[in-house]
Design an enzyme around this catalytic site. Structure first.
Site, PDB file in Angstrom:
ATOM      1  N   ASP A  37      -5.555  -0.640   0.139  1.00  0.00           N
ATOM      2  CA  ASP A  37      -4.811  -0.656   1.398  1.00  0.00           C
ATOM      3  C   ASP A  37      -3.587   0.253   1.318  1.00  0.00           C
ATOM      4  O   ASP A  37      -2.943   0.342   0.268  1.00  0.00           O
ATOM      5  CB  ASP A  37      -4.377  -2.097   1.695  1.00  0.00           C
ATOM      6  CG  ASP A  37      -3.859  -2.263   3.115  1.00  0.00           C
ATOM      7  OD1 ASP A  37      -4.175  -1.414   3.972  1.00  0.00           O
ATOM      8  OD2 ASP A  37      -3.124  -3.234   3.365  1.00  0.00           O
ATOM      9  N   HIS A  54      -6.414   9.128   3.630  1.00  0.00           N
ATOM     10  CA  HIS A  54      -7.724   8.743   3.094  1.00  0.00           C
ATOM     11  C   HIS A  54      -8.166   9.696   1.987  1.00  0.00           C
ATOM     12  O   HIS A  54      -8.756   9.273   0.987  1.00  0.00           O
ATOM     13  CB  HIS A  54      -8.757   8.705   4.218  1.00  0.00           C
ATOM     14  CG  HIS A  54      -8.470   7.679   5.276  1.00  0.00           C
ATOM     15  ND1 HIS A  54      -8.196   6.356   4.967  1.00  0.00           N
ATOM     16  CD2 HIS A  54      -8.408   7.776   6.631  1.00  0.00           C
ATOM     17  CE1 HIS A  54      -7.977   5.678   6.092  1.00  0.00           C
ATOM     18  NE2 HIS A  54      -8.096   6.518   7.094  1.00  0.00           N
ATOM     19  N   ARG A  88     -11.505   1.344  14.739  1.00  0.00           N
ATOM     20  CA  ARG A  88     -10.461   2.363  14.691  1.00  0.00           C
ATOM     21  C   ARG A  88     -10.788   3.503  15.666  1.00  0.00           C
ATOM     22  O   ARG A  88     -11.918   3.605  16.150  1.00  0.00           O
ATOM     23  CB  ARG A  88     -10.326   2.906  13.267  1.00  0.00           C
ATOM     24  CG  ARG A  88      -9.776   1.884  12.289  1.00  0.00           C
ATOM     25  CD  ARG A  88      -9.522   2.474  10.932  1.00  0.00           C
ATOM     26  NE  ARG A  88      -8.897   1.498  10.035  1.00  0.00           N
ATOM     27  CZ  ARG A  88      -8.486   1.759   8.820  1.00  0.00           C
ATOM     28  NH1 ARG A  88      -8.620   2.986   8.319  1.00  0.00           N
ATOM     29  NH2 ARG A  88      -7.931   0.821   8.076  1.00  0.00           N
ATOM     30  N   LEU A 148     -19.761   1.644 -16.676  1.00  0.00           N
ATOM     31  CA  LEU A 148     -19.010   0.928 -15.645  1.00  0.00           C
ATOM     32  C   LEU A 148     -19.893   0.774 -14.422  1.00  0.00           C
ATOM     33  O   LEU A 148     -20.547   1.729 -13.994  1.00  0.00           O
ATOM     34  CB  LEU A 148     -17.739   1.706 -15.264  1.00  0.00           C
ATOM     35  CG  LEU A 148     -16.918   1.117 -14.112  1.00  0.00           C
ATOM     36  CD1 LEU A 148     -16.221  -0.176 -14.538  1.00  0.00           C
ATOM     37  CD2 LEU A 148     -15.896   2.130 -13.589  1.00  0.00           C
ATOM     38  N   ARG A 207      -3.353 -10.827   2.035  1.00  0.00           N
ATOM     39  CA  ARG A 207      -4.486 -11.502   2.684  1.00  0.00           C
ATOM     40  C   ARG A 207      -5.778 -10.894   2.150  1.00  0.00           C
ATOM     41  O   ARG A 207      -5.778  -9.804   1.574  1.00  0.00           O
ATOM     42  CB  ARG A 207      -4.405 -11.353   4.199  1.00  0.00           C
ATOM     43  CG  ARG A 207      -4.327  -9.930   4.699  1.00  0.00           C
ATOM     44  CD  ARG A 207      -4.241  -9.861   6.225  1.00  0.00           C
ATOM     45  NE  ARG A 207      -4.115  -8.494   6.685  1.00  0.00           N
ATOM     46  CZ  ARG A 207      -2.954  -7.853   6.841  1.00  0.00           C
ATOM     47  NH1 ARG A 207      -1.815  -8.479   6.571  1.00  0.00           N
ATOM     48  NH2 ARG A 207      -2.920  -6.609   7.262  1.00  0.00           N
ATOM     49  N   SER A 209      -8.646 -10.246   4.066  1.00  0.00           N
ATOM     50  CA  SER A 209      -9.262  -9.320   5.020  1.00  0.00           C
ATOM     51  C   SER A 209     -10.791  -9.318   4.935  1.00  0.00           C
ATOM     52  O   SER A 209     -11.422  -8.254   4.971  1.00  0.00           O
ATOM     53  CB  SER A 209      -8.716  -7.896   4.823  1.00  0.00           C
ATOM     54  OG  SER A 209      -7.343  -7.860   5.145  1.00  0.00           O
TER      55      SER A 209
END
Length: 253
Positions: A37, A54, A88, A148, A207, A209
């Site tokens: 975020d 972004h 969005r 991973l 939070r 979300s």
């Protein structure tokens, strides 16, 4: 040897059981989930358009993925695009779809060389077909990697995931009395994804979300004020260090 009362003996046995349980719990988080975020705020602070934040966020993800194995992390789940993000502005959503495709094409070779296995978690029917093909190709070509596991939550919402699992059970005609956690988990988007030991959220928000609500039932949480584009190995290490200092009893005493 002095006599020990029954009450004291019971307390000693209980403490021993607790110690045994706590010793069996990992002192380091091997499975981590991150709510990435703060991209928008990072861009606004610099007078840049949202897409710039972004793009910076993809670089932060690269740094985090590269640092994770060296810090003992074996599974990393990241919240890349939520079901709510479709709301969005259309231009921002279009830019994000383009950025996702560019990131897969640009980052794939290095991720593959580093032994990262990539899985996309969530719906795929609403994204452009060209992006869907890139996602499928990346999953197929990294399927044998073991260093991973990177789980990218794309068009993901935890409530939608749980509804998806319930509807699948109903469609199969499963007896309600036979529905247990194991059966429901088998119908989640990615049943093999391990529950996170630690969930990190950046940017100071506190939070969930709609992210991994089922899987995070017993996770530890770490909320950092760092905006996601500024996140990297040192911030991940800080969160893992905080986790290591906690005791996890899972409801036991």
């Amino acid at each position: 040897m002095p006599a020990v009362s029954v009450g004291r003996l019971r307390r000693l046995l209980r403490l021993r059981r607790v110690a045994s349980v706590e010793q069996s719990l990992p002192d380091s988080a091997t499975s981590v989930a991150i709510i990435m975020d703060g991209n928008g705020r990072w861009a606004r602070q610099r007078g840049l358009p949202p897409i710039a934040g972004h793009r910076a966020g993809t670089r932060a993800l690269r740094r985090t993925v590269e640092a994770a194995p060296g810090l003992g992390v074996r599974s990393l789940a990241v919240y890349a695009f939520s079901t709510e993000n479709w709301g969005r502005p259309e231009r921002e959503v279009d830019d994000l779809m383009t950025l996702f495709a560019e990131t897969i094409e640009r980052e794939f070779p290095d991720l593959h060389r580093q032994g990262v296995r990539v899985r996309f978690v969530g719906r795929r029917d609403r994204c452009p077909e060209s992006l869907r093909r890139l996602m499928e190709d990346m999953e197929a070509r990294t399927a044998g990697n073991t260093r991973l596991d990177l789980w990218v939550a794309f068009d993901y919402g935890s409530r939608a995931e749980i509804l998806h699992a319930v509807r699948a059970l109903i469609a199969e005609g499963v007896d309600p009395a036979a529905v247990d956690e194991e059966r429901l988990r088998a119908h989640l988007y990615e049943p093999d994804m391990p529950d996170p030991d630690l969930v990190i959220r950046t940017s100071g928000e506190m939070r969930m979300s709609n992210f991994l609500l089922w899987q995070s039932a017993y996770a530890e949480f770490e909320f950092q004020t760092t905006l996601w584009p500024d996140f990297g190995g040192s911030e991940l290490e800080e969160a893992l260090r905080a986790y290591a200092g906690r005791q996890r009893r899972f409801g036991r005493r």
